[in-house]
Design an enzyme around this catalytic site. Structure first.
Site, PDB file in Angstrom:
ATOM      1  N   SER A 134     -27.508   5.883 -44.995  1.00 21.52           N
ATOM      2  CA  SER A 134     -27.009   6.640 -46.151  1.00 21.52           C
ATOM      3  C   SER A 134     -26.562   5.643 -47.200  1.00 21.52           C
ATOM      4  O   SER A 134     -26.273   4.477 -46.878  1.00 21.52           O
ATOM      5  CB  SER A 134     -25.806   7.479 -45.697  1.00 21.52           C
ATOM      6  OG  SER A 134     -25.074   7.951 -46.803  1.00 21.52           O
ATOM      7  N   TYR A 147     -17.777   9.296 -41.174  1.00 21.31           N
ATOM      8  CA  TYR A 147     -19.178   9.199 -41.617  1.00 21.31           C
ATOM      9  C   TYR A 147     -19.453   7.807 -42.168  1.00 21.31           C
ATOM     10  O   TYR A 147     -20.442   7.157 -41.792  1.00 21.31           O
ATOM     11  CB  TYR A 147     -19.427  10.265 -42.689  1.00 21.31           C
ATOM     12  CG  TYR A 147     -20.864  10.406 -43.123  1.00 21.31           C
ATOM     13  CD1 TYR A 147     -21.736  11.241 -42.434  1.00 21.31           C
ATOM     14  CD2 TYR A 147     -21.349   9.736 -44.252  1.00 21.31           C
ATOM     15  CE1 TYR A 147     -23.061  11.387 -42.844  1.00 21.31           C
ATOM     16  CE2 TYR A 147     -22.664   9.885 -44.663  1.00 21.31           C
ATOM     17  CZ  TYR A 147     -23.518  10.713 -43.959  1.00 21.31           C
ATOM     18  OH  TYR A 147     -24.821  10.858 -44.367  1.00 21.31           O
TER      19      TYR A 147
HETATM   20  P1  NAD Z   1     -29.242  18.619 -41.691  1.00 24.25           P
HETATM   21  O1  NAD Z   1     -27.917  19.216 -41.369  1.00 24.25           O
HETATM   22  O2  NAD Z   1     -30.191  19.371 -42.567  1.00 24.25           O
HETATM   23  O3  NAD Z   1     -30.012  18.221 -40.353  1.00 24.25           O
HETATM   24  C1  NAD Z   1     -29.345  17.636 -39.284  1.00 24.25           C
HETATM   25  C2  NAD Z   1     -30.236  17.689 -38.076  1.00 24.25           C
HETATM   26  O4  NAD Z   1     -29.523  17.104 -36.971  1.00 24.25           O
HETATM   27  C3  NAD Z   1     -30.612  19.105 -37.655  1.00 24.25           C
HETATM   28  O5  NAD Z   1     -31.912  19.099 -37.114  1.00 24.25           O
HETATM   29  C4  NAD Z   1     -29.587  19.405 -36.567  1.00 24.25           C
HETATM   30  O6  NAD Z   1     -29.986  20.416 -35.659  1.00 24.25           O
HETATM   31  C5  NAD Z   1     -29.495  18.055 -35.902  1.00 24.25           C
HETATM   32  N1  NAD Z   1     -28.271  17.876 -35.131  1.00 24.25           N
HETATM   33  C6  NAD Z   1     -27.002  18.114 -35.527  1.00 24.25           C
HETATM   34  N2  NAD Z   1     -26.157  17.850 -34.508  1.00 24.25           N
HETATM   35  C7  NAD Z   1     -26.914  17.422 -33.476  1.00 24.25           C
HETATM   36  C8  NAD Z   1     -26.624  16.997 -32.148  1.00 24.25           C
HETATM   37  N3  NAD Z   1     -25.358  16.956 -31.687  1.00 24.25           N
HETATM   38  N4  NAD Z   1     -27.647  16.645 -31.351  1.00 24.25           N
HETATM   39  C9  NAD Z   1     -28.935  16.695 -31.803  1.00 24.25           C
HETATM   40  N5  NAD Z   1     -29.258  17.069 -33.047  1.00 24.25           N
HETATM   41  C10 NAD Z   1     -28.262  17.439 -33.860  1.00 24.25           C
HETATM   42  O7  NAD Z   1     -28.890  17.209 -42.322  1.00 24.25           O
HETATM   43  P2  NAD Z   1     -29.714  16.187 -43.245  1.00 24.25           P
HETATM   44  O8  NAD Z   1     -29.067  16.205 -44.585  1.00 24.25           O
HETATM   45  O9  NAD Z   1     -31.165  16.396 -43.128  1.00 24.25           O
HETATM   46  O10 NAD Z   1     -29.274  14.824 -42.555  1.00 24.25           O
HETATM   47  C11 NAD Z   1     -30.131  14.067 -41.740  1.00 24.25           C
HETATM   48  C12 NAD Z   1     -29.647  12.628 -41.742  1.00 24.25           C
HETATM   49  O11 NAD Z   1     -29.665  12.133 -43.076  1.00 24.25           O
HETATM   50  C13 NAD Z   1     -28.210  12.449 -41.248  1.00 24.25           C
HETATM   51  O12 NAD Z   1     -28.107  11.270 -40.475  1.00 24.25           O
HETATM   52  C14 NAD Z   1     -27.426  12.298 -42.525  1.00 24.25           C
HETATM   53  O13 NAD Z   1     -26.241  11.570 -42.344  1.00 24.25           O
HETATM   54  C15 NAD Z   1     -28.420  11.542 -43.373  1.00 24.25           C
HETATM   55  N6  NAD Z   1     -28.186  11.612 -44.806  1.00 24.25           N
HETATM   56  C16 NAD Z   1     -28.214  12.811 -45.465  1.00 24.25           C
HETATM   57  C17 NAD Z   1     -27.999  12.834 -46.827  1.00 24.25           C
HETATM   58  C18 NAD Z   1     -28.026  14.099 -47.630  1.00 24.25           C
HETATM   59  O14 NAD Z   1     -27.683  14.044 -48.812  1.00 24.25           O
HETATM   60  N7  NAD Z   1     -28.434  15.224 -47.082  1.00 24.25           N
HETATM   61  C19 NAD Z   1     -27.741  11.644 -47.515  1.00 24.25           C
HETATM   62  C20 NAD Z   1     -27.723  10.448 -46.808  1.00 24.25           C
HETATM   63  C21 NAD Z   1     -27.951  10.454 -45.446  1.00 24.25           C
END
Ligand code: NAD
Length: 252
Positions: A134, A147
């Site tokens: 991130s 986080y």
């Molecule tokens: P999201 O909530 O859309 O997806 C999260 C995924 O992780 C889902 O498939 C969920 O079922 C799964 N998950 C959650 N808890 C779990 C567990 N205990 N065991 C197994 N799977 C689990 O989130 P996203 O925004 O797509 O985030 C994905 C990654 O990207 C994360 O690591 C997040 O920190 C990172 N990220 C997101 C953003 C953003 O702006 N959305 C920015 C930077 C980094």
């Protein structure tokens, strides 16, 4: 299709960024293996769109469950550690159980999947480990202590394994998105409204997009395309890097 014959496990791929990465790898011919939670019929629909992909609903905060899952999956060529969660709260009120869960999912799970996937990659002399970090692996925002700690941690972990694997044909890199419009972002808006005393629109425009010079959310498919690039042969010398895809956020 340069990923034909490759098997890719993408954690947290039933939603958001992970799903987009799985779709990008599948589009290049990889067999993808999904992980994550969600509605059964929705997951069945996603699997069907990805060549009847296998799906593991394993809770990655549980190290023993990860070990069982990796044993069932067997060797993978591409490991994308993407599952992650967020909680927004001042540090003195931060729930201890949330801290432990976030570190377990965002950091420790990647350690377990990696240690279990690496032996087969080394044996084949080819592998790609991609960790969704991130912008918060490079910089911080208040109220996201667990986080930010987990994401700075995954950056250090990635660099370490890149060095350990440097002569094996296995690369390890982070992708560091800024704000991508996914359920994870939507879910943190109410707590951010509370922590900062702001309206929903103020959170979106004055907190989230304020960070991104482009004033645009990153698209999940853009992150998927970057992950696919890291799996190319031409990316064989790209290792130990932390790739920003954040609309210029961390350039400031
Ligand atoms: P999201 O909530 O859309 O997806 C999260 C995924 O992780 C889902 O498939 C969920 O079922 C799964 N998950 C959650 N808890 C779990 C567990 N205990 N065991 C197994 N799977 C689990 O989130 P996203 O925004 O797509 O985030 C994905 C990654 O990207 C994360 O690591 C997040 O920190 C990172 N990220 C997101 C953003 C953003 O702006 N959305 C920015 C930077 C980094």
């Amino acid at each position: 299709m340069f990923l034909e014959g490759k098997r890719a496990l993408v954690t947290g791929s039933t939603s958001g960024i992970g799903l987009a990465i799985a779709q990008a790898l599948y589009a290049e011919g990889a067999e993808v293996i999904l992980n994550g939670f969600g509605d059964e019929s929705e997951i069945a629909r996603l699997r069907a769109g990805l060549g009847d992909a296998a799906h593991y609903g394993t809770d990655l905060t549980d190290g023993a469950a990860i070990e069982a899952m990796m044993g069932q999956i067997g060797a993978v060529d591409i490991l994308v550690n993407n599952a992650g969660m967020q909680h927004v709260s001042p540090v003195e009120e931060f729930p201890v159980d949330k801290w432990n869960l976030i570190i377990a999912l965002n950091l420790t799970a990647a350690f377990h999947t990696t240690r279990l996937a690496v032996p087969a990659m080394k044996e084949k002399g080819w592998g790609r480990i991609i960790n969704t970090a991130s912008a918060h692996s490079k910089t911080a925002s208040p109220f996201k202590s667990a986080y930010n700690a987990s994401k700075h941690g995954i950056d250090g972990f990635t660099k370490t394994i890149a060095l350990e694997l440097a002569q094996t044909g296995v690369t390890a890199n982070c992708i560091s998105p800024g704000y991508v419009w996914t359920p994870l972002i939507e879910g943190q808006i109410p707590d951010t409204m509370k922590a900062r005393g702001l309206s929903r629109d103020e959170v979106i425009n004055d907190v989230l997009l304020a960070k991104q010079p482009t004033k645009k959310f990153v698209q999940p498919a853009e992150v998927g395309a970057l992950a696919a690039f890291l799996c190319r042969e031409e990316a064989g010398n790209v290792t130990g890097a932390n790739w920003s895809i954040d609309g210029g956020w961390t350039a400031e």
